[in-house]
Design a protein around this motif. Sequence first.
Motif, short mmCIF file in Angstrom:
data_model
loop_
_atom_site.label_atom_id
_atom_site.label_comp_id
_atom_site.label_asym_id
_atom_site.label_seq_id
_atom_site.Cartn_x
_atom_site.Cartn_y
_atom_site.Cartn_z
N ILE B 286 0.86 -1.19 0.00
CA ILE B 286 0.00 0.00 0.00
C ILE B 286 0.89 1.24 0.00
O ILE B 286 1.81 1.35 0.83
CB ILE B 286 -0.90 -0.01 1.26
CG1 ILE B 286 -1.87 -1.20 1.21
CG2 ILE B 286 -1.65 1.32 1.40
CD1 ILE B 286 -2.54 -1.48 2.53
N TYR B 287 0.61 2.13 -0.94
CA TYR B 287 1.31 3.41 -0.99
C TYR B 287 0.28 4.50 -0.75
O TYR B 287 -0.60 4.73 -1.59
CB TYR B 287 1.96 3.61 -2.36
CG TYR B 287 2.98 2.54 -2.73
CD1 TYR B 287 4.33 2.70 -2.43
CD2 TYR B 287 2.56 1.38 -3.38
CE1 TYR B 287 5.25 1.71 -2.77
CE2 TYR B 287 3.48 0.39 -3.72
CZ TYR B 287 4.81 0.57 -3.41
OH TYR B 287 5.72 -0.41 -3.75
N ASP B 288 0.37 5.13 0.39
CA ASP B 288 -0.60 6.19 0.70
C ASP B 288 0.10 7.24 1.57
O ASP B 288 -0.12 7.32 2.79
CB ASP B 288 -1.81 5.60 1.44
CG ASP B 288 -2.97 6.59 1.54
OD1 ASP B 288 -2.80 7.76 1.11
OD2 ASP B 288 -4.04 6.21 2.04
N PRO B 289 0.96 8.06 0.95
CA PRO B 289 1.76 9.00 1.75
C PRO B 289 0.95 10.07 2.46
O PRO B 289 1.47 10.71 3.38
CB PRO B 289 2.71 9.62 0.71
CG PRO B 289 2.12 9.32 -0.62
CD PRO B 289 1.31 8.08 -0.47
N LYS B 290 -0.30 10.24 2.08
CA LYS B 290 -1.14 11.20 2.83
C LYS B 290 -1.46 10.67 4.23
O LYS B 290 -1.68 11.45 5.16
CB LYS B 290 -2.45 11.46 2.08
CG LYS B 290 -2.34 12.53 1.01
CD LYS B 290 -3.66 12.75 0.33
CE LYS B 290 -4.61 13.61 1.16
NZ LYS B 290 -5.84 13.94 0.40
N VAL B 291 -1.49 9.35 4.36
CA VAL B 291 -1.93 8.74 5.62
C VAL B 291 -0.81 7.99 6.34
O VAL B 291 -0.74 7.99 7.58
CB VAL B 291 -3.12 7.78 5.35
CG1 VAL B 291 -3.56 7.07 6.62
CG2 VAL B 291 -4.30 8.56 4.77
N TYR B 292 0.08 7.37 5.58
CA TYR B 292 1.15 6.54 6.18
C TYR B 292 2.52 7.08 5.77
O TYR B 292 2.71 7.51 4.62
CB TYR B 292 1.01 5.08 5.74
CG TYR B 292 -0.29 4.47 6.22
CD1 TYR B 292 -0.40 3.98 7.52
CD2 TYR B 292 -1.41 4.42 5.40
CE1 TYR B 292 -1.60 3.45 7.98
CE2 TYR B 292 -2.61 3.89 5.84
CZ TYR B 292 -2.70 3.41 7.14
OH TYR B 292 -3.89 2.90 7.59
N THR B 293 3.44 7.02 6.70
CA THR B 293 4.76 7.60 6.47
C THR B 293 5.67 6.70 5.64
O THR B 293 6.79 7.10 5.30
CB THR B 293 5.45 7.89 7.82
OG1 THR B 293 5.48 6.68 8.58
CG2 THR B 293 4.71 8.98 8.58
N ALA B 294 5.22 5.50 5.32
CA ALA B 294 6.05 4.58 4.53
C ALA B 294 5.12 3.60 3.81
O ALA B 294 3.97 3.41 4.22
CB ALA B 294 7.01 3.81 5.45
N PRO B 295 5.61 2.96 2.74
CA PRO B 295 4.82 1.90 2.12
C PRO B 295 4.59 0.77 3.13
O PRO B 295 5.37 0.59 4.07
CB PRO B 295 5.70 1.42 0.96
CG PRO B 295 6.61 2.56 0.68
CD PRO B 295 6.87 3.22 2.00
N TRP B 296 3.55 0.02 2.90
CA TRP B 296 3.13 -1.01 3.87
C TRP B 296 2.87 -2.32 3.11
O TRP B 296 1.99 -2.38 2.27
CB TRP B 296 1.87 -0.51 4.55
CG TRP B 296 1.28 -1.40 5.60
CD1 TRP B 296 1.82 -2.53 6.13
CD2 TRP B 296 0.02 -1.22 6.24
NE1 TRP B 296 0.98 -3.07 7.07
CE2 TRP B 296 -0.13 -2.28 7.16
CE3 TRP B 296 -1.00 -0.27 6.13
CZ2 TRP B 296 -1.26 -2.42 7.96
CZ3 TRP B 296 -2.12 -0.40 6.92
CH2 TRP B 296 -2.25 -1.46 7.84
#
Lengths: 159, 338
Positions: B286-296
């Motif tokens: 998951i790539y969501d830099p608005k919500v998470y500080t790193a890929p997951w």
Amino acid sequence: MNRKYFILALSLVGLFLALSQTAVAHHSTTYYSLEPKVIRGTVVEFRWRNPHAVVVWDTKDDAGQTVRWAGELSSVTTLMGDGLTKDSLKTGDEIIFSVRPSKAGTPAAVIQSMKRPDGTFVLRWSTQSETGLTPEQVGKLRVAAGLPAEGPGRTAPKP
Amino acid sequence: MCISRHLDQPNILPETAPRIRLPIGDRRGTEHRVIAGGSVSSRALLDLWGDKMRNLLIGFTFTLAVLLIFSDIGWTQEVTDIAPGPGWLPAVRRHSVQAQRADRIKYKIDQRKLDPHDLTGMWGETGFGLNAKDAPSFTPYGQQLSDATQADISSAGFAIDASKDPQQMCDPMGFPRLWSFNYGFEFIQLPDRMLQVFEWGHTFRTIWTDGRKLPPNPPQQRFLGFAVGHWEGDAFVVESNGYDDRTWIGRDERKGERGFPHSDEMRIVERYRRTAVDTLESELTIYDPKVYTAPWTSNGRARLFPGTEIGEYFCVPSEERDFQNLVSRPAAGAEPLK
């Protein structure tokens, strides 16, 4: 290390890994007690529904008053995997329910098992009752119900 | 080795499972120890109880442990799944252990040649699983979204888990939650697309393989997003975007009852690899830099369930509401829904 101790240690590690999953399904059941309760009652309604089948039954409390209970089960396809169908319970059936009642003291519960007075099981074990519990908690409940500590359904990943 | 994954389908030893050689009859280094406090007679008995007996006991213990890990002994006589009638197959969810064993022979799983570019089949039965423990930290905006997912508390002091979770209200579960939890799914491979049919919610997802690109600015936020796929060697790679931010990625139980949120800018990359006829491995990032500080990234494995088909599991809003009013809200000490 002596080989036999190594093997025994390996066995214990294996058993630990086998038990190291948490059972989680559609919703949490943290509001149900971990102290199972056995209730004999008469089926009022068997709701064969998704996402949860529900059994409603009447029983008498210590004062002789009728109390209407509702108990949750898992989904229809899961229950079919456990051998149930829409015809497994009829209104008026006498059933001995093993449940985990609500901590709030309300007549609501998650059902562990259902059997008839002659000892025939309608449902030997409901994995719904494992939801949200640790493997150790599930194991204790299952062993108390006369089952092996392990069984299908305990490894469902988190939704 | 991912033993926990094997437990999902405990009847079948995977090709990668360890082969164990039991140490029977090896006398080197053995000792005749006596239990502390044992009587003379018990000591004599222990002396009679030679190395072979002890090795046998150790072997038995170990074998029992292995059986407990890879099988469901004690349970196999208790589960019976129901097919609707002749010619119909039972649903993939909770297909019984005995039936799985019979199907493995009936469908010649051990004789079939692996085609890694053929993902067709019923893959069960619970989902690939979310790697919640390695969730990246939230951005400040992500933390706000997370805080808003905290379940309401009833007057009796219990979390009402259906109060915030959209899935608990039978809203579409969305993606990638369906990847991690799905009651089994079917891959249907067509020349221009791959269909992913999920038991949970009785829904399907289209992964286009006709060469189109993802929409650069999706005009609609979708519960299942926009998805395109291609092959990289033996890996089927799926890229997707355009997600509806009302869905959760999954439950977050690290601090109370919460959910993992995402934004509508989330992008996902999945990789599927059929490593054996009966094994599908998948990785999802998951790539969501608005919500998470790193890929997951999460990883999982699904087992082939031949001899099953998609049943019909709809999460029915009216029935969920009835269920909550009859059981779960009284159990939590909460007022019924109006």
